[in-house]
Design a protein around this motif. Structure first.
Motif, PDB file in Angstrom:
ATOM      1  N   GLU A  51      27.446  -5.361  25.284  1.00 27.05           N
ATOM      2  CA  GLU A  51      26.435  -5.294  24.233  1.00 27.05           C
ATOM      3  C   GLU A  51      25.398  -6.384  24.464  1.00 27.05           C
ATOM      4  OE1 GLU A  51      28.450  -5.745  20.513  1.00 27.05           O
ATOM      5  OE2 GLU A  51      29.115  -3.651  20.440  1.00 27.05           O
ATOM      6  N   TRP A  52      24.207  -6.143  23.936  1.00 22.95           N
ATOM      7  CA  TRP A  52      23.153  -7.154  23.907  1.00 22.95           C
ATOM      8  C   TRP A  52      22.654  -7.219  22.468  1.00 22.95           C
ATOM      9  CZ3 TRP A  52      24.033  -3.768  27.771  1.00 22.95           C
ATOM     10  CH2 TRP A  52      24.137  -4.277  29.067  1.00 22.95           C
ATOM     11  N   LYS A  53      22.704  -8.394  21.867  1.00 22.01           N
ATOM     12  CA  LYS A  53      22.338  -8.537  20.460  1.00 22.01           C
ATOM     13  C   LYS A  53      21.074  -9.378  20.310  1.00 22.01           C
ATOM     14  CE  LYS A  53      27.189  -8.296  19.009  1.00 22.01           C
ATOM     15  NZ  LYS A  53      28.299  -9.020  18.326  1.00 22.01           N
ATOM     16  N   ASP A  54      20.114  -8.848  19.576  1.00 19.91           N
ATOM     17  CA  ASP A  54      18.885  -9.562  19.247  1.00 19.91           C
ATOM     18  C   ASP A  54      18.902  -9.801  17.739  1.00 19.91           C
ATOM     19  OD1 ASP A  54      16.379 -10.550  18.791  1.00 19.91           O
ATOM     20  OD2 ASP A  54      15.329  -9.079  20.021  1.00 19.91           O
ATOM     21  N   ASP A  55      19.372 -10.972  17.343  1.00 10.65           N
ATOM     22  CA  ASP A  55      19.529 -11.276  15.918  1.00 10.65           C
ATOM     23  C   ASP A  55      18.188 -11.290  15.192  1.00 10.65           C
ATOM     24  OD1 ASP A  55      22.263 -11.493  16.235  1.00 10.65           O
ATOM     25  OD2 ASP A  55      22.172 -13.628  16.717  1.00 10.65           O
ATOM     26  N   ARG A  56      17.133 -11.709  15.880  1.00  7.53           N
ATOM     27  CA  ARG A  56      15.821 -11.769  15.229  1.00  7.53           C
ATOM     28  C   ARG A  56      15.322 -10.381  14.850  1.00  7.53           C
ATOM     29  NH1 ARG A  56      12.793 -14.798  19.921  1.00  7.53           N
ATOM     30  NH2 ARG A  56      14.006 -13.184  20.968  1.00  7.53           N
ATOM     31  N   GLY A  58      17.380  -7.797  14.598  1.00  8.80           N
ATOM     32  CA  GLY A  58      18.460  -7.044  13.980  1.00  8.80           C
ATOM     33  C   GLY A  58      18.876  -5.852  14.819  1.00  8.80           C
ATOM     34  N   LYS A  60      20.958  -4.084  18.282  1.00 13.64           N
ATOM     35  CA  LYS A  60      22.119  -4.206  19.166  1.00 13.64           C
ATOM     36  C   LYS A  60      22.108  -3.046  20.153  1.00 13.64           C
ATOM     37  CE  LYS A  60      26.298  -3.191  17.723  1.00 13.64           C
ATOM     38  NZ  LYS A  60      27.613  -3.298  17.034  1.00 13.64           N
ATOM     39  N   ASP A  81      20.441   1.927  21.540  1.00 15.17           N
ATOM     40  CA  ASP A  81      20.182   1.034  20.421  1.00 15.17           C
ATOM     41  C   ASP A  81      19.868   1.947  19.240  1.00 15.17           C
ATOM     42  OD1 ASP A  81      19.167  -0.614  18.453  1.00 15.17           O
ATOM     43  OD2 ASP A  81      18.004  -1.854  19.819  1.00 15.17           O
ATOM     44  N   SER A  83      19.512   1.379  16.075  1.00 13.43           N
ATOM     45  CA  SER A  83      18.521   0.895  15.108  1.00 13.43           C
ATOM     46  C   SER A  83      17.094   1.153  15.581  1.00 13.43           C
ATOM     47  CB  SER A  83      18.723  -0.603  14.850  1.00 13.43           C
ATOM     48  OG  SER A  83      18.495  -1.358  16.034  1.00 13.43           O
ATOM     49  N   ILE A 225      18.075 -10.592  27.191  1.00 13.14           N
ATOM     50  CA  ILE A 225      18.991 -11.182  26.223  1.00 13.14           C
ATOM     51  C   ILE A 225      20.363 -11.301  26.885  1.00 13.14           C
ATOM     52  CG2 ILE A 225      20.180 -10.751  24.022  1.00 13.14           C
ATOM     53  CD1 ILE A 225      17.652  -9.309  23.108  1.00 13.14           C
ATOM     54  N   THR A 228      26.854  -9.632  26.064  1.00 12.89           N
ATOM     55  CA  THR A 228      28.007  -9.961  25.230  1.00 12.89           C
ATOM     56  C   THR A 228      29.195  -9.126  25.678  1.00 12.89           C
ATOM     57  OG1 THR A 228      26.612 -10.482  23.317  1.00 12.89           O
ATOM     58  CG2 THR A 228      28.936 -10.032  22.890  1.00 12.89           C
TER      59      THR A 228
END
Length: 351
Positions: A51-56, A58, A60, A81, A83, A225, A228
């Motif tokens: 996975e690759w998460k971009d918290d800014r 939101g 994944k 992704d 979202s 990014i 994970t």
């Protein structure tokens, strides 16, 4: 789409290199003088999840890939992704030959979908030549011409070339253009020229010559990014990092005896499993992908026909054991352990 494709090539083909740690005398990232690494050969049923998460934002991004065949070697993948409403599905058979250089031929493709615009793109998997054996510093070169086809009426044509003793051409160079469907002359709307492994490229309006964009591969905003992964001890036995843990440890510590022992253990077990399956008449079934007939791949056939590239771009399902599609339900219901009673080292109980 063209920017995404070009910016992905470096991390795909310079395997095992962390570019943010490679600097030249001017403090710039560079591939010069750093050899690519040969990955471990995937075994049948091997799975890699990430996975690759971009918290800014939101967001994944999720990757599911599986070795669906060993003879011939075929890998299938699904990345999405939810979202953002984007996904890519693809598969490839890898064929390697040696003639002064290693030639890596990829038979397959990927379909990239963007829900927001209801668009799909047919993306190539380019062939690669590994050069630099005399210098001891291996590097990849893409040569030839490839296309990204869009269902929206636009396409990109990319011509790759590399270093040559007869020219001053720079390693990993390319020239691309974007043009409209129906234009037999393929008149460029935009042109893109540069290098996909270091530096970057320049995008121009083909009519006015105006610079639209200068893409810097090493700019902070263009860095990938971090990936994970689950800790190795929490992974399934069929997942890459756990399955090859002994080999990886030996490589890191320089213990070549351990590398050979662990690698041989897994490879011998795989051969024994295939022999046992042949005796029992067992057919191996992938976990997350299924094979379909080429006739079912309407998107590929329609796009290639509409763009007049049927000779250059063939489906070749007979060489890839069909067309590989993700099993949506299996991915949604993903649970460990993946295969009860069987591990990469053999069958352990009778069902």
């Amino acid at each position: 789409m063209l920017r995404w494709f070009l910016s992905s090539l470096r991390t795909q083909l310079y395997t095992g290199i962390e570019f943010n740690k490679i600097r030249n005398g001017n403090g710039k990232n560079t591939t010069r003088g750093h050899s690519i690494r040969k990955p471990l050969n995937a075994f049948l049923g091997e799975v890699f999840l990430a996975e690759w998460k971009d918290d800014r934002a939101g967001a994944k991004t999720r990757l599911v890939s599986e070795q669906v065949s060993h003879h011939p070697p075929i890998t299938a993948m699904h990345i999405s992704d939810e979202s953002a409403g984007v996904r890519a599905d693809g598969y490839a058979r890898v064929e390697m030959t040696f003639n002064g250089a290693v030639h890596v031929n990829q038979v397959g493709h990927a379909i990239y979908r963007v829900d927001r615009y209801n668009e799909e793109y047919l993306v190539p998997l380019p062939d690669v030549k590994v050069k630099g054996f005399l210098s001891g510093c291996l590097y990849p070169e893409i040569t030839g011409t490839y296309h990204i086809l869009g269902i929206n009426g636009f396409a990109a044509e990319i011509k790759f070339w590399g270093e040559s003793v007869l020219s001053r051409a720079k390693r990993n160079s390319f020239e691309a253009k974007i043009y409209r469907k129906g234009d037999s002359k393929k008149t460029a709307i935009y042109t893109v020229v540069g290098c996909w492994s270091e530096g970057g490229w320049t995008v121009k309006d083909a009519k006015t010559g105006q610079v639209i964009e200068k893409f810097d591969l090493d700019a902070p905003e263009n860095q990938a990014i971090p990936i994970t992964l689950l800790p190795v001890e929490e992974q399934d036995e069929w997942e890459s990092r756990r399955a090859w843990a002994g080999v990886i440890e030996g490589l890191k510590t320089g213990n070549l005896s351990q590398v050979v022992e662990e690698k041989s253990k897994l490879e011998q077990a795989q051969r024994q499993m295939r022999a046992m399956e042949a005796v029992r008449g067992v057919t191996w079934e992938p976990l997350f992908f299924r094979s379909c007939s080429g006739e079912e791949h309407e998107v590929f056939r329609r796009m290639v026909k509409e763009w007049g590239l049927e000779r250059e771009w063939k489906l070749e399902g007979e060489r890839t054991k069909g067309v590989w599609r993700v099993n949506e339900e299996a991915v949604k219901e993903l649970k460990r352990p993946f295969r009860k009673g069987v591990s990469p080292t053999g069958y352990h109980e009778t069902s």
